[in-house]
Design an enzyme around this catalytic site. Structure first.
Site, mmCIF file in Angstrom:
data_model
loop_
_atom_site.group_PDB
_atom_site.id
_atom_site.type_symbol
_atom_site.label_atom_id
_atom_site.label_comp_id
_atom_site.label_asym_id
_atom_site.label_seq_id
_atom_site.Cartn_x
_atom_site.Cartn_y
_atom_site.Cartn_z
ATOM 1 N NE ARG A 193 65.091 84.154 -1.612
ATOM 2 C CZ ARG A 193 65.989 84.538 -1.733
ATOM 3 N NH1 ARG A 193 67.392 84.757 -1.110
ATOM 4 N NH2 ARG A 193 66.481 83.235 -2.912
ATOM 5 C CD GLU B 223 64.570 87.805 -6.344
ATOM 6 O OE1 GLU B 223 65.438 87.309 -6.556
ATOM 7 O OE2 GLU B 223 63.901 88.089 -6.046
ATOM 8 C CD GLU C 84 58.549 83.041 -9.185
ATOM 9 O OE1 GLU C 84 58.782 83.752 -8.863
ATOM 10 O OE2 GLU C 84 58.485 82.299 -8.840
#
Ligand SMILES: Cc1cc2nc3c(=O)[nH]c(=O)nc-3n(C[C@H](O)[C@H](O)[C@H](O)COP(=O)(O)OP(=O)(O)OC[C@H]3O[C@@H](n4cnc5c(N)ncnc54)[C@H](O)[C@@H]3O)c2cc1C
Ligand code: FES
Ligand code: FES
Length: 1346
Positions: A897, A1278, A819
């Protein structure tokens, strides 16, 4: 001079003859195939024989048996000269999309066994070789064939299921069940009645995801023939050979005399059989061996003979041949006579993979003298005799305690050659057992191994002799001499003998607390465990011969290791309704659009792009210090090397342009002043090819001045308050201190999760091509975020973004690792391309990638939780720390997160959540599937279990009590709508038969002392959206051509997750045309700009809506024509639209509405919706060794109305197995100064074929459409990963059961990963109690936990 008959290399590749008069013997077969023949279907995944991506088939003609032998071989280790006179078959040679796929290709592709496809050619070639070598084969043969192959995407199940259809077991099962080629007869016609396979879970293996009955059958007559020339003439496999390269000479003498002559002339020459040791030394340790001698034509070294007292085996005999020989001898001899041979055969099953065993020789293993060699303990405990020869004569030496003289040193002289090994037969009262414990059962080197050789005096049952040899306990294999002397003459059947043996073994095998390899107490415990197991095994055999020997039923559980069993599986999903148009593929299990190309090796990955004119290769110079001032870099020696074009470092680049980073520019393309981690890029060398560039890079001299402190662990960071700015992040809901004052119970605890390496099979890769005008550059890269590459390359080159064309065709896996991290490779390559105005390519070697690119953040989570008597959670105070490494990268978002997800699926009404991003001197960590979510959730699951332990309540009841329900509000104030957690929970418990199995497990645990079972249930709730609001947008471009074909582009990248397939399905449904009319070529910044990374599981949601919107606009434009011509074909409509001057290109755009969490007020919507799931896993552990097996996992997931159930099931299974790696298997090892020890698949173990649950059932919740995403689907990438923690928590239950038996407190802490070391040391017992514990602080450990 020895005679030389041939100097030209001749071999066949896919039926074509290759003749090379000038071969360079330093090349591997893989280099030759990929770089010279440009057969790029064979992949480079590791270069060390550990992943199988490079598997090809080597065929040779055995003149003695007049048979063609086919072997699977790792092309990355096979020297090119070793295939002289042989036929090589690569993936391109067995089938193609242009002609016909081979069944091995077709079945894997159609069974959805290829996601990113980078492992696919290697796996197919392992299967193909099996097919070619055996007429009929069983599942067990298949298991062995795949021991040396890895896949990071699929979770293996679909590969196994697809290929199961080729096995004899499958045929038999289907004949027995009245089935014909996978097709069930009508119910009333099935001979099995209620037992019909359609009604049996195990036979639902395809789950309707594909139809084996439609697959092409195997037809051996269609296989390519072995090149007749190689059969007809022996000129290639009989004469002597000599090849001379620039640096390496290769000899293949034809007789021992010539070989000894050569060895006397070149004492440093290496005898090469498999090259599996030497190849790794040359590639990764950069050893140079100028003279190589291949002994394959020396009869004394490749043959065997029975010498009466045993078998004399040539040192160059391969492990594969030895296994077959010994099996044959065992089958023809009395059991007592061949006990050593049996131990060797048993051990060889766990020795490397089939590719290695096919070529590696016993002599190579013995002579390398690795302290963890698997054969050396056996050979030493058997005290085998070695025949050594030199020009000066022959010596016979015994392989006893005097043989090894130091680490990888032995008594063999430089000019001597090991000719053969005599392995004795055993006597009638002699017993021999060998054991091995590794991190992973298949294809892994030992942590500790042993061989125990006992001679019992039948007259009185005493020990006449005992030789115990161990590996992994010292720099060499050791023979336990005190144990031998101390036990001789003692009665076997006496508890005191056993006790004495433990004491003597402890004395024989001291291990310093700082010893290399770490895991000290575990390693000290293993020899005792192995001895105990061997003692019981021998005692069992002696039962009835020596009076009084009995073994209790409970102790019998110590006897067995885990054995292979045929895996079972099922997949359930909602099938598309009968009325759905056949052109509407949404909801159908459409195979991955690239699957066939991936299966034939035609799919092009970044490094497969053809060479460009004038291309250069770039190699990095990496920092070797964790914290230091960069004083000087001297590249003068490197620059003088032939083939080197230039050297670049920070001095060559503008200071501002040198500053890069995904969000905050706190990294540098090339480090300018201060090194803050090992593995940082200090500069680069560009040269004519990879070998030259890498060699030159190693010649650059770097001077440093050390700096302090060196911060490695989270604890170090806490001590030094080494956090990134604005820490801690805070999320506060209610007054938790007040809750603690009134809560009936409050407990505190902590847990941690470890680092995880992405281990995408394709490492980071970039090719930058300057376009010669207007500062334009094509950047081909393996990145999940082409727009960021575009932005950063433009920044580094100081040109506008509209000059950089970043293109991503596909990646060989990403998982978050590509990423943001791809940029450090791409920006440097772009800078070099601009400086030299030539194309520049780089693909990191596996060790470089692992040591520099970072991975999943290790986390430490400290919590305090208040709850009621009933167990309902009232409030929680939690501090979450992640180890970010040297730069920001995405670490703040990752900790955020974790803060959102720490409660996992449980309602925690009052919470104070603090998140700290720790700055350490490690490579910068980054996104990884789950992005901090799984690490946070681990706290929730650990807490709930600790509460259950504390209240002595059933954890399943307690979890259900606290489980979120519809309309609950999270600790960040988000309302839960369409919450299906309860449904998933109930369905998972029901379908897994949890209640009954729990009772069965309790019974099993009562009856077995040394094997324990455990079961656990784990829910998950994963929020879908980027937590950075602006990333929740996407674009698409649709171009329709006059023939009606559609070229679709969108912002997402394909890394195996099937995004392009799903996007084509969405476009096909919206446009109302078959998927065959739609094509996606790549992801390119000149088609769709400013895209978000393909991440956060949101690829389908965001891009799917953008694609749909583009298609809807087209539909709107076409509607008048459709109204006018209701029966017209699509092509006709398009042609008419063109004539009518209607635009046939269109963009689509989408942004997720209503999102916007505010950190200041803890309000606003963080997530668009949630994906829910529940897993039930059962494991069995081996209390003596820490080994385990996942017996069964049942998963129920709510994926709304799945866009493509085959792809979604694949994501669930792949995510689960990757999560299993995180929670149970994978462990990165760091030195206290930040050096990464684990740099390849040899040391870092990801799950293999043998690690998946023996029974693996996946079910998609039915009747749960999701109103918030494209065609009612849900994101899947995920969310399933965390469900694999169910394996860890099941292990925890099993260890608890063992602790109860040992009279210990049940409760104990089990952090992730739950490695065999932690399992063993959790099961404290009478053996571990004998080990003194080194005092912390009195030694420097070899490794530290980051
Ligand atoms: C992926 C992988 C997995 C592995 N797994 C295991 C494992 O599970 N267990 C284990 O024990 N090992 C393992 N190994 C190590 C290795 O495969 C074995 O040691 C193997 O037996 C070496 O044999 P070879 O023929 O390939 O050796 P080579 O690399 O060809 O030679 C090794 C060394 O031995 C010397 N040598 C070889 N033959 C002679 C001779 N006749 N006389 C004098 N010197 C000689 C060579 O000169 C060289 O120094 C693994 C290696 C790899 C790459
Ligand atoms: S590339 Fe050869 S085994 Fe990995
Ligand atoms: S499909 Fe196997 S590694 Fe990606």
């Amino acid at each position: 001079m020895i005679p030389v008959e041939m100097t030209t290399l001749v071999f066949y590749v896919n039926g074509k003859k290759v003749v090379d008069e000038n071969v360079d013997p330093s090349l591997t077969l893989l280099q030759y195939l990929r770089n010279k023949l440009r057969l790029c279907g064979t992949k480079l995944g590791c270069g060390e024989g550990g992943c199988g991506a490079c598997t090809i088939m080597v065929s040779k003609y055995d003149r003695s048996t007049q048979r063609v032998i086919h072997l699977p071989v790792n092309a990355c280790l096979a020297p090119i000269c070793s295939v002289h006179g042989m036929a090589v078959t690569t993936i391109e040679g067995i089938g193609s999309t242009k002609t016909k796929l081979h069944p091995a290709q077709e079945r894997l592709a159609k069974a959805h066994g290829s996601q990113c496809g980078f492992c696919t050619p290697g796996i197919i070639m392992s299967m193909y070789t099996l097919i070619r070598s055996m007429n009929k084969f069983k599942m067990e043969d298949m298991e062995i064939a795949f021991q040396g192959n890895l896949c990071r995407c699929t979770g293996y199940r679909p590969i196994i299921e697809g290929y199961k259809t080729l096995t004899e077991d499958y045929e038999l099962m289907h004949v027995a069940n009245g089935l014909n080629n996978g097709k069930c007869k009508p119910m009333n016609g099935c001979a099995m009645g209620d037992q019909c396979c359609k009604l049996q879970k195990e036979d639902n293996s395809t789950g309707g995801l594909y139809s084996p009955s439609e697959w092409a059958p195997l037809d051996p007559s269609q296989e390519p023939i072995f090149p007749p020339e190689l059969k007809l003439t022996d000129q290639y496999d009989s004469g002597s050979l000599y090849f001379k390269g620039k640096e390496v000479e290769w000899y293949r003498p034809t007789c021992l005399k010539d070989l000894l002559e050569l060895k006397s002339k070149h004492p440093a020459a290496k005898i090469i059989t498999g090259n599996t040791e030497v190849g790794v030394e040359v590639k990764f340790r950069h050893f140079v061996y100028p003279v190589l001698i291949q002994p394959s034509l020396i009869p004394e070294m490749t043959g065997w003979k029975d010498v009466g007292t045993g078998l004399n085996i040539g040192a160059a005999m391969t492990l594969w041949d030895i296994e077959h020989l010994l099996r044959d001898v065992i089958s023809k001899s009395p059991k007592w006579k061949t006990r050593i041979f049996q131990a060797i055969v048993d051990m060889l099953h766990w020795f490397a993979g089939k590719q290695i065993r096919s070529v590696a020789a016993i002599g190579g293993n013995l002579m390398t003298g690795s302290p963890i060699s698997d054969l050396n303990p056996i050979l030493m405990a058997a005290i085998v005799e070695l025949e050594l020869q030199s020009k000066n004569g022959t010596r016979h030496v015994l392989m006893d305690e005097t043989f090894f003289t130091g680490y990888r040193k032995n008594v063999v002289h430089n000019d001597e050659v090991l000719v053969s090994i005599t392995i004795p037969y055993t006597q009638e009262h002699q017993y021999f057992y060998a054991h091995k414990q590794a991190k992973r059962r298949d294809d892994d080197i030992a942590i500790v191994n042993s061989a125990i050789n006992v001679l019992i005096d039948p007259k009185d049952g005493t020990i006449a002799n005992i030789d115990c040899a161990f590996g992994g306990m010292a720099p060499t294999t050791v023979l336990a001499l005190k144990t031998r002397e101390g036990l001789k003459g003692l009665p076997w059947n006496d508890p005191n003998t056993l006790d004495k043996a433990y004491q003597l073994l402890i004395e024989d095998l001291p291990l310093s607390p700082s010893a290399p390899g770490g895991m000290i107490q575990f390693r000290r415990a293993l020899p005792l465990s192995f001895f105990f197991r061997t003692y019981l095994k021998i005692s069992k055999e002696l039962q009835g011969t020596i009076p009084g020997i009995t073994i209790s039923k409970r102790d019998e559980s110590a006897l067995d290791q885990f054995h292979y069993q045929i895996p079972k599986s099922s997949q359930y999903y909602e099938v598309a309704p009968d009325g759905q148009s056949k052109d509407d593929s949404v909801g159908r299990p459409v195979p991955h659009v690239s699957a066939f190309k991936q299966a034939t090796g035609e799919a092009v990955y970044c490094d497969d792009i053809p060479y460009q004119e004038n291309e250069l290769y770039m190699a990095f110079i990496y920092s070797t210090k964790s914290h230091a001032t960069l004083v000087d870099m001297d590249a003068s020696e490197a620059l003088q090397m032939e083939g080197v074009t230039g050297f670049l470092c920070a001095k060559d680049i503008d200071e501002h342009c040198n500053q890069v980073g995904p969000a905050i520019h706190d990294e540098e393309v090339f480090i300018s002043k201060t090194v803050t981690s090992m593995g940082q890029v200090l500069g680069c060398i560009v040269a004519q090819d990879q070998t030259t560039a890498q060699r030159a890079a190693r010649k650059v001299k770097v001077t440093y001045e050390d700096l302090q402190p060196v911060i490695i662990s989270i604890e170090d960071a806490i001590k030094h308050k080494s956090y990134f700015p604005n820490m801690p992040k805070k999320m506060i809901q209610g007054d938790v201190d007040k809750v603690f004052k009134t809560a009936p119970h409050v407990i505190e605890g902590e847990c941690r999760t470890g680092y995880q390496e992405h281990f995408y099979l394709e490492t980071h890769c970039t090719l930058v091509v300057p376009k010669k005008e207007d500062d334009e550059y094509d950047v081909f890269t393996s990145s999940q975020h082409p727009s960021e590459i575009n932005k950063l390359v433009a920044h580094v080159l100081n040109v506008p973004q509209n000059r950089i064309f970043t293109k991503v065709k596909r990646m060989g896996g990403g998982f978050g690792g590509k990423e943001s991290r791809g940029a450090y490779v791409a920006t440097a390559a772009a800078f070099a391309a601009s400086k030299f105005n030539r194309p520049v390519r780089i693909m990191l070697d596996r060790d470089e990638d692992m040591a520099s690119s970072g991975g999943r953040h290790p986390f430490l989570l400290r919590y305090k939780v208040g709850f009621t008597d009933e167990g309902r959670i009232l409030g929680c105070d939690i501090q979450i720390y992640n180890n970010a490494g040297y730069s920001h990268d995405l670490s703040v978002a990752v900790v955020e997160r974790a803060m959102f997800h720490f409660e996992n699926a449980y309602k925690i009404p009052v919470a104070r959540v603090l998140g700290y991003v720790c700055k350490t001197n490690l490579p910068t960590n980054t996104a990884f599937r789950g992005f901090g979510g799984p690490q946070g959730m681990f706290a929730g699951e650990t807490m709930i279990r600790e509460i259950a332990d504390y209240l002595k309540k059933d954890v399943v009841e307690l979890s259900r009590l606290n489980l979120y329900q519809e309309a609950d509000i999270t600790h960040y104030n988000q309302l839960l709508e369409f919450c299906t957690l309860g449904r998933c929970w109930d369905e998972a418990l029901e379908s897994s038969g949890y209640a009954q199995r729990k009772l069965d497990i309790e019974k099993f645990n009562r009856e077995n002392r040394w094997k324990k079972r455990g079961i656990s249930v784990v829910p998950t709730k994963f929020g879908i959206a980027f937590t950075l609001r602006f990333l929740n947008q996407a674009g698409a471009l649709i171009l329709i051509y006059q023939d009606g074909s559609v070229l679709l582009s969108h912002g997402g990248t394909e890394m195996g997750q099937g995004l392009h397939t799903k996007m084509i399905q969405v476009a096909s449904k919206t446009l109302g045309i078959p998927i065959s009319k739609i094509h996606i070529t790549d992801t390119a910044t000149d088609k769709v700009p400013n895209t978000s990374p393909t991440a956060a599981s949101a690829g389908s949601d965001l891009n799917g809506m953008a694609v749909m919107n583009a298609c809807l606009t087209i539909n709107e434009r076409l509607q008048p024509i459709k109204d006018r011509m209701p029966d017209a074909s699509w092509e006709k409509i398009i042609q008419t639209a063109y004539i009518d001057q209607i635009s046939l290109s269109c963009t689509g755009y989408y942004r997720t509405p209503e999102l916007g969490y505010d950190w200041n007020t803890n309000t606003g919507k963080a997530f668009n919706y949630y994906t829910y799931g529940v897993a039930v896993s059962e494991v069995m552990i081996d209390c003596l060794t820490g080994d385990h097996q996942v017996l069964r996992s049942d998963i129920v997931m709510d994926l709304g109305s799945s866009l493509n159930p085959a792809i979604d099931v694949g994501q669930i299974e792949g995510g689960f197995v990757q999560g299993y790696g995180l929670f149970v298997l994978e462990e990165m090892m760091y030195s206290p100064t930040g050096f990464i020890f684990t740099r390849g698949p040899g040391a870092y173990k990801i799950p293999g074929f043998g690690d998946i649950p023996l029974e693996f059932n996946v079910s998609l919740l039915k009747g749960a459409p999701n109103p918030r995403a494209v065609y009612s689907s849900k994101a899947v990438g995920e969310p399933p990963l965390f469900l694999a923690s169910s394996a860890l928590f099941a292990i925890r239950e099993a260890v608890k059961a063992a602790r109860v038996d040992a009279g210990l407190p049940e409760a104990f802490k089990l952090d992730a990963p739950a490695t065999c070391a932690k399992i063993r040391m959790g099961c404290q017992d009478h053996l571990t109690a004998k080990l003194d514990v080194p005092k912390p602080g009195t030694f420097t450990p070899w490794n530290v936990i980051p």
